[in-house]
Write a protein that holds these residues in place. Structure first.
Motif, PDB file in Angstrom:
ATOM      1  N   THR A 137    -104.618  41.061  23.910  1.00 59.06           N
ATOM      2  CA  THR A 137    -103.514  41.604  24.708  1.00 59.06           C
ATOM      3  C   THR A 137    -104.118  42.207  25.971  1.00 59.06           C
ATOM      4  OG1 THR A 137    -103.597  43.817  23.747  1.00 59.06           O
ATOM      5  CG2 THR A 137    -102.207  42.178  22.618  1.00 59.06           C
ATOM      6  N   GLU A 138    -103.261  42.570  26.920  1.00 55.51           N
ATOM      7  CA  GLU A 138    -103.753  43.160  28.172  1.00 55.51           C
ATOM      8  C   GLU A 138    -104.360  44.552  27.955  1.00 55.51           C
ATOM      9  OE1 GLU A 138     -99.599  43.442  27.311  1.00 55.51           O
ATOM     10  OE2 GLU A 138    -100.621  41.643  27.936  1.00 55.51           O
ATOM     11  N   ARG A 139    -104.052  45.195  26.830  1.00 57.28           N
ATOM     12  CA  ARG A 139    -104.608  46.534  26.545  1.00 57.28           C
ATOM     13  C   ARG A 139    -105.899  46.483  25.732  1.00 57.28           C
ATOM     14  NH1 ARG A 139     -98.997  47.330  25.007  1.00 57.28           N
ATOM     15  NH2 ARG A 139     -99.778  47.095  22.903  1.00 57.28           N
ATOM     16  N   ALA A 140    -106.335  45.323  25.330  1.00 53.24           N
ATOM     17  CA  ALA A 140    -107.506  45.198  24.456  1.00 53.24           C
ATOM     18  C   ALA A 140    -108.796  45.602  25.153  1.00 53.24           C
ATOM     19  CB  ALA A 140    -107.626  43.757  23.971  1.00 53.24           C
ATOM     20  N   SER A 141    -109.700  46.152  24.362  1.00 50.46           N
ATOM     21  CA  SER A 141    -111.026  46.511  24.850  1.00 50.46           C
ATOM     22  C   SER A 141    -112.061  45.627  24.164  1.00 50.46           C
ATOM     23  CB  SER A 141    -111.336  47.978  24.532  1.00 50.46           C
ATOM     24  OG  SER A 141    -112.686  48.262  24.796  1.00 50.46           O
ATOM     25  N   GLU A 142    -112.784  44.844  24.960  1.00 50.10           N
ATOM     26  CA  GLU A 142    -113.832  43.985  24.387  1.00 50.10           C
ATOM     27  C   GLU A 142    -115.010  44.807  23.886  1.00 50.10           C
ATOM     28  OE1 GLU A 142    -115.040  40.657  26.760  1.00 50.10           O
ATOM     29  OE2 GLU A 142    -112.974  40.147  27.256  1.00 50.10           O
ATOM     30  N   GLY A 143    -115.086  46.064  24.297  1.00 47.90           N
ATOM     31  CA  GLY A 143    -116.186  46.937  23.874  1.00 47.90           C
ATOM     32  C   GLY A 143    -115.862  47.792  22.666  1.00 47.90           C
ATOM     33  N   ARG A 144    -114.623  47.750  22.187  1.00 52.99           N
ATOM     34  CA  ARG A 144    -114.223  48.572  21.044  1.00 52.99           C
ATOM     35  C   ARG A 144    -113.720  47.679  19.916  1.00 52.99           C
ATOM     36  NH1 ARG A 144    -110.398  53.040  22.239  1.00 52.99           N
ATOM     37  NH2 ARG A 144    -111.326  53.844  20.343  1.00 52.99           N
ATOM     38  N   ILE A 145    -114.644  46.905  19.353  1.00 55.90           N
ATOM     39  CA  ILE A 145    -114.325  45.970  18.275  1.00 55.90           C
ATOM     40  C   ILE A 145    -115.142  46.362  17.059  1.00 55.90           C
ATOM     41  CG2 ILE A 145    -114.379  43.564  17.525  1.00 55.90           C
ATOM     42  CD1 ILE A 145    -114.301  42.768  20.498  1.00 55.90           C
ATOM     43  N   THR A 146    -114.481  46.463  15.913  1.00 60.07           N
ATOM     44  CA  THR A 146    -115.196  46.747  14.666  1.00 60.07           C
ATOM     45  C   THR A 146    -114.889  45.653  13.654  1.00 60.07           C
ATOM     46  OG1 THR A 146    -113.401  48.147  13.856  1.00 60.07           O
ATOM     47  CG2 THR A 146    -115.239  49.247  14.981  1.00 60.07           C
ATOM     48  N   ILE A 147    -115.812  45.504  12.715  1.00 60.39           N
ATOM     49  CA  ILE A 147    -115.652  44.506  11.661  1.00 60.39           C
ATOM     50  C   ILE A 147    -116.076  45.139  10.346  1.00 60.39           C
ATOM     51  CG2 ILE A 147    -117.948  43.520  12.025  1.00 60.39           C
ATOM     52  CD1 ILE A 147    -116.640  40.743  11.566  1.00 60.39           C
ATOM     53  N   ILE A 148    -115.270  44.931   9.324  1.00 60.23           N
ATOM     54  CA  ILE A 148    -115.615  45.376   7.972  1.00 60.23           C
ATOM     55  C   ILE A 148    -115.920  44.117   7.177  1.00 60.23           C
ATOM     56  CG2 ILE A 148    -114.814  46.515   5.871  1.00 60.23           C
ATOM     57  CD1 ILE A 148    -112.951  48.198   7.641  1.00 60.23           C
ATOM     58  N   ARG A 149    -117.140  44.043   6.692  1.00 59.50           N
ATOM     59  CA  ARG A 149    -117.584  42.860   5.945  1.00 59.50           C
ATOM     60  C   ARG A 149    -117.028  42.893   4.529  1.00 59.50           C
ATOM     61  NH1 ARG A 149    -119.291  39.188   9.580  1.00 59.50           N
ATOM     62  NH2 ARG A 149    -120.746  40.116  11.051  1.00 59.50           N
ATOM     63  N   ASP A 150    -116.545  41.757   4.083  1.00 58.81           N
ATOM     64  CA  ASP A 150    -115.963  41.638   2.743  1.00 58.81           C
ATOM     65  C   ASP A 150    -116.979  41.982   1.663  1.00 58.81           C
ATOM     66  OD1 ASP A 150    -113.819  40.915   0.961  1.00 58.81           O
ATOM     67  OD2 ASP A 150    -114.886  39.053   0.558  1.00 58.81           O
ATOM     68  N   HIS A 151    -118.244  41.649   1.886  1.00 61.83           N
ATOM     69  CA  HIS A 151    -119.279  41.884   0.874  1.00 61.83           C
ATOM     70  C   HIS A 151    -119.780  43.331   0.870  1.00 61.83           C
ATOM     71  CE1 HIS A 151    -122.427  41.950   3.936  1.00 61.83           C
ATOM     72  NE2 HIS A 151    -121.833  40.894   4.469  1.00 61.83           N
ATOM     73  N   ASP A 152    -119.338  44.169   1.833  1.00 64.86           N
ATOM     74  CA  ASP A 152    -119.770  45.565   1.932  1.00 64.86           C
ATOM     75  C   ASP A 152    -118.894  46.424   1.022  1.00 64.86           C
ATOM     76  OD1 ASP A 152    -120.631  48.088   2.622  1.00 64.86           O
ATOM     77  OD2 ASP A 152    -119.868  48.019   4.678  1.00 64.86           O
ATOM     78  N   ALA A 153    -119.451  46.867  -0.091  1.00 64.19           N
ATOM     79  CA  ALA A 153    -118.687  47.657  -1.061  1.00 64.19           C
ATOM     80  C   ALA A 153    -118.214  48.982  -0.476  1.00 64.19           C
ATOM     81  CB  ALA A 153    -119.527  47.905  -2.305  1.00 64.19           C
ATOM     82  N   SER A 154    -118.955  49.540   0.477  1.00 65.37           N
ATOM     83  CA  SER A 154    -118.570  50.826   1.067  1.00 65.37           C
ATOM     84  C   SER A 154    -117.470  50.676   2.116  1.00 65.37           C
ATOM     85  CB  SER A 154    -119.792  51.509   1.694  1.00 65.37           C
ATOM     86  OG  SER A 154    -120.211  50.793   2.849  1.00 65.37           O
ATOM     87  N   ARG A 155    -117.194  49.427   2.524  1.00 65.13           N
ATOM     88  CA  ARG A 155    -116.143  49.119   3.518  1.00 65.13           C
ATOM     89  C   ARG A 155    -116.355  49.898   4.812  1.00 65.13           C
ATOM     90  NH1 ARG A 155    -114.184  44.695   2.490  1.00 65.13           N
ATOM     91  NH2 ARG A 155    -112.211  45.121   3.455  1.00 65.13           N
ATOM     92  N   THR A 156    -117.601  49.992   5.263  1.00 63.18           N
ATOM     93  CA  THR A 156    -117.950  50.713   6.479  1.00 63.18           C
ATOM     94  C   THR A 156    -117.772  49.819   7.702  1.00 63.18           C
ATOM     95  OG1 THR A 156    -119.615  51.930   5.218  1.00 63.18           O
ATOM     96  CG2 THR A 156    -119.796  52.015   7.621  1.00 63.18           C
ATOM     97  N   PRO A 157    -116.948  50.251   8.671  1.00 64.22           N
ATOM     98  CA  PRO A 157    -116.792  49.446   9.898  1.00 64.22           C
ATOM     99  C   PRO A 157    -118.095  49.441  10.704  1.00 64.22           C
ATOM    100  CG  PRO A 157    -115.071  51.129   9.715  1.00 64.22           C
ATOM    101  CD  PRO A 157    -116.088  51.419   8.661  1.00 64.22           C
ATOM    102  N   GLU A 158    -118.441  48.284  11.238  1.00 60.68           N
ATOM    103  CA  GLU A 158    -119.616  48.187  12.102  1.00 60.68           C
ATOM    104  C   GLU A 158    -119.184  47.627  13.454  1.00 60.68           C
ATOM    105  OE1 GLU A 158    -121.813  44.100  10.955  1.00 60.68           O
ATOM    106  OE2 GLU A 158    -121.726  45.521   9.274  1.00 60.68           O
ATOM    107  N   ALA A 159    -119.888  48.052  14.490  1.00 55.40           N
ATOM    108  CA  ALA A 159    -119.574  47.587  15.848  1.00 55.40           C
ATOM    109  C   ALA A 159    -119.829  46.085  15.942  1.00 55.40           C
ATOM    110  CB  ALA A 159    -120.415  48.338  16.868  1.00 55.40           C
ATOM    111  N   ALA A 160    -118.999  45.413  16.734  1.00 56.30           N
ATOM    112  CA  ALA A 160    -119.125  43.965  16.883  1.00 56.30           C
ATOM    113  C   ALA A 160    -118.863  43.583  18.330  1.00 56.30           C
ATOM    114  CB  ALA A 160    -118.137  43.260  15.965  1.00 56.30           C
TER     115      ALA A 160
END
Length: 179
Positions: A137-160
């Protein structure tokens, strides 16, 4: 004529390399809930299945074996498990192949035009995932993206970044930019 042959050779090499990468990726791929597999027992139609979707627990039911725990295993490990269980009592020398027909979805939310779940494809990057979701969208930030990996039991968001590889079951969030 020479140019046509050259391009045919290049295209052939690209297709071969693509299938090798996909085959290598598939050999290390760990199964989980939502994946759809095919099981082929050569010469045994009753023991072959075109489409088996893994349950929420990552299992499937199989004749003579019962409930098979597939979560966290590769297709090759499932093949070997089925061979071991069928060998002797049911078949002399079973030849089994297991392949992934459909990978589980990844999820994308936040500042994309069409948030939701999308089918995973081998080699998928975040850039392509955003394109599948209709773009930013026009409001999106390409520098503020996080990903939570399915295999990560702690469900910790990591920068992407947009070049980050996406895996099946991943959850991607794209935040708003303030400027």
């Amino acid at each position: 004529m020479v140019i046509r042959i050259f391009f045919s050779l290049i295209l052939g090499m690209l297709l071969i390399n693509s299938s090798v990468v996909q085959a290598e990726g598939n050999s290390q791929y760990k199964l989980a809930s939502g994946d759809v597999i095919r099981i082929n027992v050569f010469g045994e139609q009753d023991l072959s299945f075109e489409e088996l979707r893994l349950t929420d627990a990552g299992t499937f039911s199989y004749p003579f074996i019962g409930e098979v725990q597939a979560k966290g295993k590769t297709a090759a490990e499932i093949e070997q498990m089925i061979i071991d269980k069928l060998k002797g009592d049911y078949l002399v020398d079973p030849r089994v192949s297991v392949s992934v027909l459909q990978y589980r979805e990844f999820f994308i939310s936040g500042e994309v035009k069409e948030p939701g779940g999308y089918p995973f494809q081998p080699g998928l990057t975040l850039r392509r995932a955003v394109a599948l979701a209709g773009g930013l969208t026009e409001r999106a930030s390409e520098g503020r993206i996080t990903i939570i990996r399915d295999h990560d039991a702690s469900r910790t968001p990591e920068a992407a970044s947009l070049d980050t590889q996406v895996m099946p079951g991943d959850t991607i969030t794209i935040d708003q930019g303030f400027f």
